[in-house]
Write an enzyme that holds these catalytic residues in place. Structure first.
Site, short mmCIF file in Angstrom:
data_model
loop_
_atom_site.label_atom_id
_atom_site.label_comp_id
_atom_site.label_asym_id
_atom_site.label_seq_id
_atom_site.Cartn_x
_atom_site.Cartn_y
_atom_site.Cartn_z
N LYS A 43 -8.01 -1.72 6.50
CA LYS A 43 -8.83 -2.59 5.64
C LYS A 43 -10.30 -2.41 5.98
O LYS A 43 -11.15 -2.36 5.10
CB LYS A 43 -8.42 -4.04 5.84
CG LYS A 43 -7.23 -4.42 4.98
CD LYS A 43 -7.00 -5.92 5.00
CE LYS A 43 -5.63 -6.23 4.41
NZ LYS A 43 -5.00 -7.39 4.97
N HIS A 84 3.77 1.53 2.55
CA HIS A 84 4.99 0.80 2.17
C HIS A 84 5.74 1.58 1.09
O HIS A 84 6.97 1.68 1.10
CB HIS A 84 4.65 -0.59 1.61
CG HIS A 84 3.93 -1.49 2.55
ND1 HIS A 84 2.72 -2.07 2.25
CD2 HIS A 84 4.24 -1.93 3.81
CE1 HIS A 84 2.32 -2.82 3.25
NE2 HIS A 84 3.21 -2.76 4.23
N LYS A 128 -6.45 7.34 9.09
CA LYS A 128 -5.53 6.21 9.13
C LYS A 128 -6.02 5.13 8.15
O LYS A 128 -7.22 4.85 8.10
CB LYS A 128 -5.48 5.66 10.56
CG LYS A 128 -4.37 4.66 10.76
CD LYS A 128 -4.17 4.29 12.21
CE LYS A 128 -3.20 3.12 12.29
NZ LYS A 128 -2.95 2.66 13.62
N HIS A 160 -2.58 -1.64 16.89
CA HIS A 160 -3.49 -2.43 16.05
C HIS A 160 -4.92 -2.48 16.58
O HIS A 160 -5.81 -3.03 15.93
CB HIS A 160 -2.93 -3.85 15.88
CG HIS A 160 -1.62 -3.84 15.14
ND1 HIS A 160 -0.41 -3.79 15.79
CD2 HIS A 160 -1.35 -3.79 13.82
CE1 HIS A 160 0.55 -3.73 14.88
NE2 HIS A 160 0.01 -3.74 13.69
N HIS A 209 0.85 -1.19 0.00
CA HIS A 209 0.00 0.00 0.00
C HIS A 209 0.89 1.24 0.00
O HIS A 209 2.12 1.16 0.00
CB HIS A 209 -1.01 -0.01 1.16
CG HIS A 209 -0.39 -0.13 2.53
ND1 HIS A 209 0.51 0.77 3.02
CD2 HIS A 209 -0.56 -1.08 3.50
CE1 HIS A 209 0.86 0.42 4.25
NE2 HIS A 209 0.24 -0.72 4.57
N CYS A 238 -3.95 -3.61 21.91
CA CYS A 238 -2.65 -3.13 21.41
C CYS A 238 -2.86 -1.70 20.89
O CYS A 238 -3.77 -1.47 20.08
CB CYS A 238 -2.16 -4.03 20.28
SG CYS A 238 -0.92 -3.23 19.24
N CYS A 281 1.80 -6.82 15.67
CA CYS A 281 3.19 -6.41 15.93
C CYS A 281 4.13 -7.60 15.83
O CYS A 281 5.33 -7.42 15.75
CB CYS A 281 3.36 -5.85 17.34
SG CYS A 281 2.33 -4.46 17.75
N CYS A 338 0.75 -9.83 20.45
CA CYS A 338 -0.02 -9.14 19.42
C CYS A 338 0.45 -9.65 18.07
O CYS A 338 1.62 -9.52 17.73
CB CYS A 338 0.18 -7.62 19.50
SG CYS A 338 -0.54 -6.80 18.05
N1 MSP Z 1 8.14 -6.75 8.72
C1 MSP Z 1 8.23 -5.65 9.62
C2 MSP Z 1 9.54 -4.89 9.45
C3 MSP Z 1 10.76 -5.72 9.65
S1 MSP Z 1 12.21 -4.77 9.33
C4 MSP Z 1 13.46 -5.76 9.79
C5 MSP Z 1 7.07 -4.69 9.36
N2 MSP Z 1 6.43 -4.82 8.20
S2 MSP Z 1 5.19 -3.92 7.71
O1 MSP Z 1 4.81 -4.43 6.42
O2 MSP Z 1 4.19 -3.88 8.72
O3 MSP Z 1 5.74 -2.45 7.59
C6 MSP Z 1 6.84 -2.20 6.73
C7 MSP Z 1 7.23 -0.75 6.77
O4 MSP Z 1 6.15 0.02 6.24
C8 MSP Z 1 7.47 -0.25 8.20
O5 MSP Z 1 8.60 0.57 8.26
C9 MSP Z 1 6.23 0.56 8.50
O6 MSP Z 1 6.44 1.63 9.37
C10 MSP Z 1 5.88 1.07 7.12
N3 MSP Z 1 4.49 1.44 7.03
C11 MSP Z 1 3.39 0.64 7.10
N4 MSP Z 1 2.28 1.42 7.03
C12 MSP Z 1 2.62 2.73 6.91
C13 MSP Z 1 1.95 3.94 6.68
N5 MSP Z 1 0.64 4.03 6.66
N6 MSP Z 1 2.71 5.04 6.45
C14 MSP Z 1 4.08 5.00 6.38
N7 MSP Z 1 4.74 3.88 6.59
C15 MSP Z 1 4.05 2.77 7.03
O7 MSP Z 1 6.83 -3.83 10.20
#
Ligand code: MSP
Length: 528
Positions: A301, A21, A298, A147, A18, A144, A129, A126
């Site tokens: 889903k 990411h 925020k 979440h 998304h 949490c 997390c 959780c």
């Molecule tokens: N798998 C773990 C990270 C392990 S690193 C050794 C994880 N994955 S995640 O898919 O949940 O998130 C991946 C990255 O995307 C994280 O840095 C997280 O902060 C970022 N983001 C997820 N949603 C986000 C937003 N809505 N906005 C900005 N970044 C966000 O955590």
């Protein structure tokens, strides 16, 4: 600076990528491209985090094997990064054999040296997390805080890592290196969390979590996701406790881990402790970015407001991802939360990239063709007639000053702030054109003055192309092509004397570098 190693967080693959990411990968790619203009060797690592209960459950719910789900979704991340021109050096998957083997060896080493021990435990887990939570961190309703879900009570015999042993050393490191955690305002948060830090679980019972890396010599435990995930930053380079590769020796320690603020604790407490236990140097910086909301809400889903980055490119029918990259990378001051909205996106990129920057180049080249048949004459150069036209020297000074300011901002990963400086240079250049009105100079037949104004602007446009390149690599290439400017010029070699004397361009080679998103042409393309 010889080499620069930077990483993103690796994304969970229980869904498609998304915009959040994408935000992080864009930030990292912009930083990587900027540093490629400052040193010869940039190593940019990204990838996917594929183990754990969440993925196990999502796969089961979809009637797939976890590996099938991971293969499918990991590919979606790769496809999205390709569409966004994320030019990574390596994409690691935590299900890659070499990574799994190295993680087993890392775990085994820590176990043998006594940093990991077995312990019976009851805690609140959780799944979002993928970690145990401290009851004091839950919301009033026992949820949490990130979440908003009730953690499950887990009672298991797990392996534990002696995090408490490293507490003092980590506090000392953070205090002695104020730029270890960036932006600096986040460091206090981490120091507070460190106050009551305890040893952490680093394995799960296989009876509960099957989708994980096995602990060597223990059939009943699989390695917990965070030690698996964090290790990617060294296993990707070929680290193994027994035998490390040349790449590891060359690139470690990392220059910057780019991550979201939600996972700062894992990166600034757990990861340094694992590294200290492995007797490895710590990364130079951990840069925690903020979160992206959609229309100030925020993403979730359940609200149905999850935006896919590729859908934005498709909806606006964009040939290049540049405008989206620029918008995202400049969407929030360093480390703060940002927002995406279609309207704001359109408005901002039209104003900055089309009206200010693109039009400036287009108008200037058109005038060069109109008045001089596209030719730059020797006498147009500032060095030939210093300050023939008022404000020329101060514009040149501003351009070189901007290069330095942009570099300083990037040293602190202030991408939005650097972007503003670039646009301010564009604005100053537009003002210079307005103030000196080359069309009037031409009418008055002051042709050398007119040529000097146009040449000065084109010289500055080369600097702007170089500075905007990390954000908008395709637009910058189109600009550089029309200016016959070598975009591989390192920032330190940039001057304000970039335009070669002689024929620069013909009418038919002048192309707009960015079309307004709501322009007639864009509308026509979208109807195709
Ligand atoms: N798998 C773990 C990270 C392990 S690193 C050794 C994880 N994955 S995640 O898919 O949940 O998130 C991946 C990255 O995307 C994280 O840095 C997280 O902060 C970022 N983001 C997820 N949603 C986000 C937003 N809505 N906005 C900005 N970044 C966000 O955590």
């Amino acid at each position: 600076m010889e080499r620069f190693y930077l990483t993103t967080a690796i994304d969970y693959v229980n869904g498609a990528p998304h915009i959040g990411h994408a935000y992080e990968k864009i930030l990292t790619d912009v930083i990587a491209r900027h540093y490629s203009q400052r040193c010869d060797d940039v190593y940019f690592l990204t990838g996917t985090d594929e183990h754990g209960i969440k993925i196990q459950k999502t796969a089961a719910a979809q009637g797939k094997s976890p590996k099938e789900l991971c293969d499918e979704n990991s590919q979606k991340f790769k496809d999205a990064w390709k569409a966004l021109d994320i030019d990574y050096t390596k994409f690691i998957r935590t299900t890659d054999d070499y990574h799994e083997n190295a993680v087993q060896h890392i775990f085994d080493k820590l176990l043998k040296q006594g940093d990991i021990y077995k312990h019976s435990y009851e805690g609140l887990y959780c799944q979002g997390c993928e970690c145990f939570l401290n009851p004091k961190d839950l919301t009033e309703d026992g949820l949490c805080p990130d979440h908003l879900k009730k953690p499950e009570v887990v009672k298991e015999e797990n392996y534990f890592f002696r995090l408490s042993k490293y507490k003092d050393a980590i506090i000392k490191h953070i205090k002695e290196h104020p730029d270890f955690i960036l932006p600096e305002f986040r460091a206090n948060e981490v120091l507070n969390q460190l106050e009551d830090i305890q040893d952490i679980s680093v394995s799960r019972a296989k009876s509960n979590v099957q989708w994980g890396i096995d602990v060597l010599g223990d059939d009943e435990q699989s390695i917990y996701v965070w030690i698996d995930a964090l290790s990617n930053y060294i296993t990707a380079l070929g680290y193994d406790p027994e035998n490390s590769s040349d790449d590891f020796k060359k690139y470690w320690p990392c220059d910057v881990h780019v991550i979201g603020k939600d996972i700062l604790k894992f990166h600034s407490i757990y990861w340094p402790a694992f590294l200290m236990a492995l007797d490895l140097p710590l990364p130079k910086h951990i840069f925690a970015h903020g979160w992206i909301t959609i229309d100030e809400t925020k993403m979730s889903k359940s609200l149905g407001n999850v935006v896919s980055p590729t859908s934005v490119l498709e909806n606006f029918n964009m040939e290049y991802p540049d405008a989206f990259r620029y918008y995202m990378a400049t969407s929030a001051p360093c480390g703060r939360d940002g927002n995406y909205s279609d309207d704001d996106f359109k408005e901002k990129v039209n104003a900055h990239l089309a009206n200010s920057m693109g039009n400036l180049l287009n108008r200037t080249l058109s005038m060069l063709v109109k008045y001089f048949d596209g030719e730059v004459k020797a006498e147009f150069k500032l060095s030939c007639h210093p300050e023939l036209v008022s404000g020329s020297n101060s514009l040149m000074k501003k351009a070189m000053g901007t290069v330095q300011i942009v570099k300083n901002h990037f040293d602190n990963f202030e991408l939005a702030e650097a972007g503003l400086e670039i646009i301010s240079l564009v604005d100053a250049t537009n003002k210079y054109v307005q103030d000196n009105a080359p069309w009037t100079l031409a009418k008055e037949e002051k042709m050398i003055e007119c040529g000097q104004v146009l040449t000065n602007v084109l010289d500055i446009m080369c600097v702007i192309a170089a500075l905007i390149y990390p954000y908008c690599p395709n637009i910058a290439r189109d600009m550089a092509r029309q200016l016959s400017f070598d975009l591989n010029t390192k920032l330190d070699d940039l001057t304000t004397d970039n335009i070669k004397i002689g024929k620069l361009i013909s009418k038919e080679d002048i192309k707009p570098v960015f079309l307004r998103l709501d322009s007639e042409f864009a509308d026509k393309t979208s109807k195709k």
